[in-house]
Design an enzyme around this catalytic site. Structure first.
Site, short mmCIF file in Angstrom:
data_model
loop_
_atom_site.label_atom_id
_atom_site.label_comp_id
_atom_site.label_asym_id
_atom_site.label_seq_id
_atom_site.Cartn_x
_atom_site.Cartn_y
_atom_site.Cartn_z
N GLY A 210 -18.18 90.64 49.67
CA GLY A 210 -17.91 91.53 50.80
C GLY A 210 -16.77 92.47 50.48
N ASN A 211 -16.23 93.12 51.49
CA ASN A 211 -15.06 93.99 51.28
C ASN A 211 -14.20 93.98 52.54
OD1 ASN A 211 -15.90 96.25 53.08
ND2 ASN A 211 -17.62 96.30 51.64
N HIS A 212 -13.13 94.76 52.52
CA HIS A 212 -12.13 94.66 53.59
C HIS A 212 -12.42 95.50 54.83
CE1 HIS A 212 -9.56 92.31 51.02
NE2 HIS A 212 -9.64 93.24 50.06
N SER A 213 -13.56 96.15 54.89
CA SER A 213 -13.81 97.01 56.06
C SER A 213 -13.91 96.17 57.34
CB SER A 213 -15.11 97.80 55.87
OG SER A 213 -15.44 98.46 57.06
N ALA A 277 -18.69 100.60 54.63
CA ALA A 277 -18.36 100.30 53.24
C ALA A 277 -19.48 99.40 52.73
CB ALA A 277 -17.00 99.61 53.17
#
Ligand code: PMT
Length: 400
Positions: A210-213, A277
């Protein structure tokens, strides 16, 4: 459309007054602030205590209020000026006639005469009264004053007769109010698709890439588009954020799901904004069972995800397609490259080098670049303000 709107609800004395409890609840649920003023006879049909509890404000009905030995003059002018919209529901034949003639013999009518905001009226009466030429003339006059008349419904009436004259149902009144507020806004009639948040690419049933969005930027854009009157579809990856009830919110998990939803919605859209994102890669295989810890290293083979905004950029006919670029170096060059490669009409650059910009925070610092490479930089602002700036830049460039 009703979020944060100040609604002054005027209730007059008809049996349909009991429905104002549901109406008040719906308005509050839609995010409106509701103050209520009622006529003396409305109190025979619905309890001011119930309405005060639901609206969380005292319900007013008389010019003079006596409290702890003090006599206070209920400031109808202040209430009339406070409101963004006044709704009179149910509106009896008696009150309608007084409104048309300018008679001002109770607090509700004084508020009405003082109100500078739009006024909507939901008439309710028996069918012969509703059909009567005097009522028709009164409603015509009120329409000439610029007020919106919410048509009465047809059905069984309190008298036992069947016909036209029932107050519109609370849900229909709220829908009417929303359409009324939407009409005349710069983006009324436009469909806008926004992607938001991260995507989660499953490795096994418990792990993902995943990512930080957080989705804050995309949700703020949805809010800003709604404020301008657009119909908004928001496709969001996993986030805890809640959207305004007027937004068509489609929750997804992975890039592939986001892609499918976006491609399906695209033909109906006028504008698309890709604020999500999206993971560029996903694990080639998703393990059915939780992966066990074995050996000193683990290799995951990743395969490319479709580029959603690029696919839409390539398919577009009349749509205005806007991407985001999140960069850490050579920001302007990389953003311009994405603008061209993805066939976009504009791109919004944000850089992780700017403190307070990008993921997670409530602020962002963006530069809007259109396809002619006209560059419009903005200061660090809240994401709500940034979203309004972006919508403004897009609106300026849409065909008139
Ligand atoms: O959600 P927040 O915490 O508020 O953070 C906001 C944000 C930083 C996520 C947002 O402002 C932002 O920059 N979003 C785009 C992030 C990104 O993925 O940028 P990119 O440069 O990798 O992608 C360029 C564009 O292609 C973006 O419009 C992206 O949505 C789109 N894209 C990318 C890959 C892919 N497979 N499909 C896409 O549609």
């Amino acid at each position: 459309m009703l979020s944060s709107k100040r609604i002054l609800l005027g209730i007059t004395g008809g049996i349909a007054a009991y429905k104002t409890t549901f109406l008040t609840r719906l308005l509050i649920k839609a995010g409106a602030e509701v103050r209520i003023v009622m006529t003396e006879s409305a109190g025979d049909f619905v309890s001011p205590l119930t309405l005060a509890t639901l609206s969380k404000h005292e319900v007013l009905h008389s010019f003079v209020r006596e409290e702890e030995g003090l006599t206070d003059w209920n400031n109808h002018v202040e209430l009339g000026l406070w409101a963004d919209l006044m709704l009179i529901a149910p509106a009896t034949a008696n009150t309608l006639s007084k409104m048309a003639s300018g008679t001002c013999d109770n607090l509700l009518l004084a508020c009405y005469m003082s109100a500078k905001c739009p006024v909507l009226i939901a008439p309710a009466m028996d069918l012969d009264m509703y059909r009567h030429p005097a009522t028709r003339k009164t409603l015509d006059t009120l329409e000439e004053y610029g007020h919106g008349i919410i048509p009465a419904g047809e059905g069984e009436l309190a008298s036992g007769l069947h016909g036209e004259g029932r107050m519109a149902e609370p849900e229909d009144i709220v829908a009417y109010m929303e359409n009324y507020l939407r009409a005349g806004q710069p983006l009324t009639g436009m469909n806008i698709l926004i992607t938001a948040g991260p995507t989660h690419e499953a490795i096994d049933p418990v792990r993902f890439i995943g990512n930080h969005s957080t989705g804050k930027m995309g949700f703020a854009l949805a809010e800003a588009a709604l404020e301008l009157g657009a119909s908004v579809t928001l496709i969001s990856g996993p986030t805890h954020l809640q959207a305004d009830p007027s937004v068509r919110l489609i929750r997804v998990t992975s890039a592939l799901e986001m892609y499918t939803q976006a491609v399906n919605a695209f033909p109906e859209m006028d504008v698309v904004i890709g604020a999500a994102a999206v993971a560029d890669y996903r694990p080639e295989r998703q393990a059915r069972e939780k992966l066990k810890k074995e050996g000193e290293s683990l290799e995951l083979k990743l395969v490319r995800n479709p580029d959603i905004i690029q696919a839409l950029g390539e398919q577009k006919t009349t749509q205005y397609v806007v991407g985001f670029a999140l960069e850490t170096q050579n920001e302007l060059d990389f953003a311009k490259g994405k603008l061209q490669d993805k066939h976009l009409d504009a791109i919004v650059l944000n850089s992780l080098k700017d403190s307070g910009a990008g993921f997670g925070s409530d602020t962002n610092k963006v530069t809007f670049i259109d396809k002619n490479f006209t560059i419009t930089p903005f200061e660090l602002k809240t994401k709500a303000e940034v979203a309004r700036d972006i919508m403004h830049e897009i609106h300026k460039r849409l065909p008139k």
